[in-house]
Design a protein around this motif. Structure first.
Motif, PDB file in Angstrom:
ATOM      1  N   THR A   5      -5.197   2.706   6.027  1.00  0.00           N
ATOM      2  CA  THR A   5      -3.820   3.153   6.281  1.00  0.00           C
ATOM      3  C   THR A   5      -2.901   2.519   7.133  1.00  0.00           C
ATOM      4  N   LEU A   6      -3.428   2.402   8.181  1.00  0.00           N
ATOM      5  CA  LEU A   6      -2.582   1.642   9.080  1.00  0.00           C
ATOM      6  C   LEU A   6      -2.522   0.093   8.567  1.00  0.00           C
ATOM      7  N   LYS A   7      -3.259  -0.415   7.975  1.00  0.00           N
ATOM      8  CA  LYS A   7      -2.853  -2.036   7.347  1.00  0.00           C
ATOM      9  C   LYS A   7      -1.828  -1.708   6.147  1.00  0.00           C
ATOM     10  N   ALA A   8      -2.113  -0.792   5.482  1.00  0.00           N
ATOM     11  CA  ALA A   8      -1.197  -0.358   4.282  1.00  0.00           C
ATOM     12  C   ALA A   8       0.223  -0.145   5.041  1.00  0.00           C
ATOM     13  N   GLY A  12       3.726  -2.285   4.330  1.00  0.00           N
ATOM     14  CA  GLY A  12       4.723  -1.877   3.816  1.00  0.00           C
ATOM     15  C   GLY A  12       6.189  -2.266   4.827  1.00  0.00           C
ATOM     16  N   VAL A  13       6.171  -2.147   6.271  1.00  0.00           N
ATOM     17  CA  VAL A  13       6.924  -2.550   7.058  1.00  0.00           C
ATOM     18  C   VAL A  13       7.318  -3.953   6.902  1.00  0.00           C
ATOM     19  N   LEU A  14       6.429  -4.921   6.800  1.00  0.00           N
ATOM     20  CA  LEU A  14       6.498  -6.219   6.522  1.00  0.00           C
ATOM     21  C   LEU A  14       7.256  -6.673   5.505  1.00  0.00           C
ATOM     22  N   LEU A  15       6.980  -6.106   4.237  1.00  0.00           N
ATOM     23  CA  LEU A  15       7.545  -6.092   2.979  1.00  0.00           C
ATOM     24  C   LEU A  15       8.910  -5.770   3.193  1.00  0.00           C
ATOM     25  N   ALA A  16       9.334  -4.678   3.747  1.00  0.00           N
ATOM     26  CA  ALA A  16      10.636  -4.072   3.943  1.00  0.00           C
ATOM     27  C   ALA A  16      11.446  -5.060   4.650  1.00  0.00           C
ATOM     28  N   CYS A  17      11.004  -5.504   5.659  1.00  0.00           N
ATOM     29  CA  CYS A  17      11.755  -6.571   6.472  1.00  0.00           C
ATOM     30  C   CYS A  17      12.132  -7.896   5.984  1.00  0.00           C
TER      31      CYS A  17
END
Length: 164
Positions: A5-8, A12-17
């Motif tokens: 869950t933490l990796k996911a 998600g944060v990296l893709l948003a940035c």
């Protein structure tokens, strides 16, 4: 399970940035270089209202950035240079123009230094004329000078032999 869950979440944060950075880069690529040059040329005719000794094009003040953005938006909408200048003058007064026009209000500012120089030159000429003509008028009744060698009024009494 918590590690997945933490990796996911990090993914998600990296893709948003990355999405935000990509859209910003794309927006900067679509800026018209001719429009940028036009904006800078017109912004160099406007005074930064914060700095006052810099143009809007040269200033890094937040208000200057906002004024530059307003110029960009108006030019992008098809406004002419004069329409943009008129808008800025209507909103901020003649002070926003880096070279304000000569008018009844600004005429004294434009002509003030010339008038002060002329006044000073006139007073200096009158002073020199009075000094030059003053030598003939500084004689007593017998025609003797009442000024000493330095041009100052003489305070010493006349010798007994010169008195009548």
């Amino acid at each position: 399970m918590a590690l997945r869950t933490l990796k996911a979440l990090w993914l998600g944060v990296l893709l948003a940035c990355l999405t935000v950075l990509a859209s910003t880069a794309q927006a900067q690529k679509t800026i018209d270089p001719a429009l940028d040059e036009h904006v800078n040329r017109l912004a160099s005719e406007l005074r930064c209202l914060v700095c006052q000794n810099q143009t809007v094009a040269d200033s890094q003040a937040p208000l200057a950035m906002q004024l530059k953005q307003i110029v960009r938006e108006q030019l992008a909408q098809g406004a002419s240079d004069q329409q943009v200048r008129d808008f800025m003058v209507e909103r901020y007064g003649d002070f926003v123009l880096y070279r304000p026009p000569v008018s009844g209000v600004t005429a004294l500012l434009w002509m003030g230094p010339v008038l002060l120089f002329a006044l000073g030159a006139g007073l200096l000429a009158l002073h020199w004329r009075a000094r030059r003509l003053g030598g003939a008028h500084n004689l007593d009744e017998e025609g003797d000078s009442v000024l000493d060698d330095d041009g100052l009024p003489s305070t010493s009494p006349k010798p007994e032999s010169l008195r009548s």
